[in-house]
Design an enzyme around this catalytic site. Structure first.
Site, PDB file in Angstrom:
ATOM      1  CB  CYS A   1      16.611  12.586 -38.220  1.00 25.44           C
ATOM      2  SG  CYS A   1      15.035  13.479 -38.235  1.00 25.44           S
TER       3      CYS A   1
ATOM      4  CG  ASP B   1      12.179   7.415 -35.363  1.00 24.27           C
ATOM      5  OD1 ASP B   1      12.943   8.381 -35.474  1.00 24.27           O
ATOM      6  OD2 ASP B   1      12.035   6.552 -36.255  1.00 24.27           O
TER       7      ASP B   1
ATOM      8  CD  GLN C   1      16.523   5.899 -41.079  1.00 23.53           C
ATOM      9  OE1 GLN C   1      17.352   6.544 -41.725  1.00 23.53           O
ATOM     10  NE2 GLN C   1      15.904   6.409 -40.019  1.00 23.53           N
TER      11      GLN C   1
ATOM     12  CE1 TYR D   1       5.597  12.473 -33.492  1.00 20.82           C
ATOM     13  CE2 TYR D   1       6.838  11.580 -31.642  1.00 20.82           C
ATOM     14  CZ  TYR D   1       6.065  12.585 -32.184  1.00 20.82           C
ATOM     15  OH  TYR D   1       5.780  13.696 -31.444  1.00 20.82           O
TER      16      TYR D   1
ATOM     17  CD  GLU E   1       3.463   7.248 -38.853  1.00 25.91           C
ATOM     18  OE1 GLU E   1       3.131   8.225 -39.564  1.00 25.91           O
ATOM     19  OE2 GLU E   1       4.539   7.172 -38.233  1.00 25.91           O
TER      20      GLU E   1
END
Length: 401
Positions: A359, A332, A235, A266, A288
């Protein structure tokens, strides 16, 4: 009704669209306008009239200004400059911060109404501090053109703009950017990780020479330390990871069965897998697709009983044995969202709860609509302004049966 690029129109701005442009109508046709504010009347120039359903335009002059209009926080993006010379990356920087957050809430509400089904109310979008919304970017990408010019792209363009300031960047990142010279055409990433020392990472275009092994850096969230590659995803706001960690922890509180298997999908380098562990999970699987991120996740999660898997999430879920059941699932996904297939696979795990970190408000709303169609309720929804002066923000939703 026809128009061509270059035509000028006087337009009344009535709304904001997902993506940081603003909405007007001209003789019944929707026009998406950059650099405006709802309630304003502007003179705008058409930039794209190729679609039958809408046009695009850029503001040339504000004829009747909103009380929320401010001098742009980035002089190189100000409306006083020609549109083709305005830099991108701060598309709401001409609007008072409180109004930016109100507009982001409006975007989320419209997305929920359109895609998630009836009855959901968008929360307020909370800022992370009381400052002016500048000086937060720990990661900045600049571009280098064939003439050696280094800077951000112009808005909606791949033309490099030479700038004197980078107001959204952390001070050390901005200082490092000012000293850049002699870069090959391509991209240059500047990264300020947890130790405060800026790394300069050239990404020349068209070069396939073997690159050295990436440097491992670290970030901190509370007393937890996360290792990752210097150029890997993290981030960009220095308070963002801790804010999202706390929001996910709050959503999970009392919902983590220590005897169940919990999934962090994720998962990156393991941020939310660690949240699951801190909430009492003793069996955690983090998934991931990036191999290097998974390697780091395995080390970051050594204190927990966590298994880090390198795989695409959809393929991983498809490969689980029939009858596999989850405790809690943290999702995510990237900006495109999880998608119907992943949502249906998560539903098939019969988890006790799903926490969705988003997001993109439209992708979130589509996926919430899929979950709700499968019988899930949105028990809570929070939103955070992790990207002041841009149209981006994050949301955290808790889904329960």
């Amino acid at each position: 009704m026809t128009s061509s690029p270059g035509d000028e129109l006087e337009l009344d701005i009535t709304g904001i669209a997902h993506g940081g442009t603003f909405v007007a109508r001209h003789e019944g046709r929707v026009v998406f306008v950059a650099d405006a504010i709802p309630g304003e009347r502007v003179r705008a120039r058409v930039t794209d009239a190729s679609k039958s359903s809408f046009w695009r335009a850029e503001t040339l002059e504000v004829l009747d200004a909103s009380p929320h209009r401010r001098d742009h926080i980035w002089p190189e993006a100000d409306i006083a400059r020609a549109p083709e010379d305005r830099v991108g990356g701060a598309d709401l920087g001409h609007i008072a911060l409180d109004e930016q957050r109100a507009l982001k809430r409006r975007v989320l509400q419209e997305a929920l109404d359109k895609f998630a089904g009836a009855g959901l109310t968008a929360p307020e979008v909370h800022g992370l501090d009381a400052g002016d919304g500048t000086g937060w970017r720990t990661r900045v990408s600049l571009h280098v053109d064939a003439d050696g010019r280094i800077g951000p792209y112009a808005a909606r363009s791949h033309r490099v703009i030479d700038v004197a300031t980078l107001p959204l960047a952390r001070p050390a990142v901005a200082d490092a950017a000012r000293t850049l010279q002699g870069q090959r055409p391509g991209r240059v990433d500047l990264v300020e990780p947890g130790d405060g020392r800026v790394r300069v990472l050239p990404r020349p275009e068209g070069r396939r020479e073997r690159r050295p092994r990436p440097e491992t850096v670290f970030e901190r969230v509370g007393d937890r330390r996360f290792e990752l590659d210097a150029g890997a995803f993290w981030q960009v706001h220095p308070k963002a990871a801790a804010t999202l960690h706390a929001a996910v922890a709050e959503a999970l509180a009392g919902r983590v069965d220590p005897d169940a298997t919990h999934f962090d999908l994720y998962g990156g380098v393991g941020l939310f897998a660690s949240t699951l562990g801190e909430q009492g999970a003793t069996d955690i699987v983090t998934v991931e697709s990036d191999r290097r991120a998974t390697e780091h996740a395995a080390r970051n999660l050594e204190r927990f009983d966590a298994h880090a898997v390198t795989a695409r999430v959809d393929r991983f879920l498809d490969g689980l044995p029939e009858g596999t059941r989850a405790g809690a699932v943290v999702l995510d996904p990237p900006r495109a969202g999880a998608g119907r297939g992943v949502v249906e696979s998560v539903h098939a795990l019969r988890p006790d709860a799903v926490v969705y970190v988003a997001c993109d408000p439209v992708a979130l709303s589509r996926d919430l609509g899929t979950f709700r169609g499968l019988g899930w309720d949105v028990a809570s929804l929070r939103a955070f302004d992790l990207f002041p002066h841009s149209h981006h923000f994050e949301a955290v939703a808790l889904l329960t049966r």
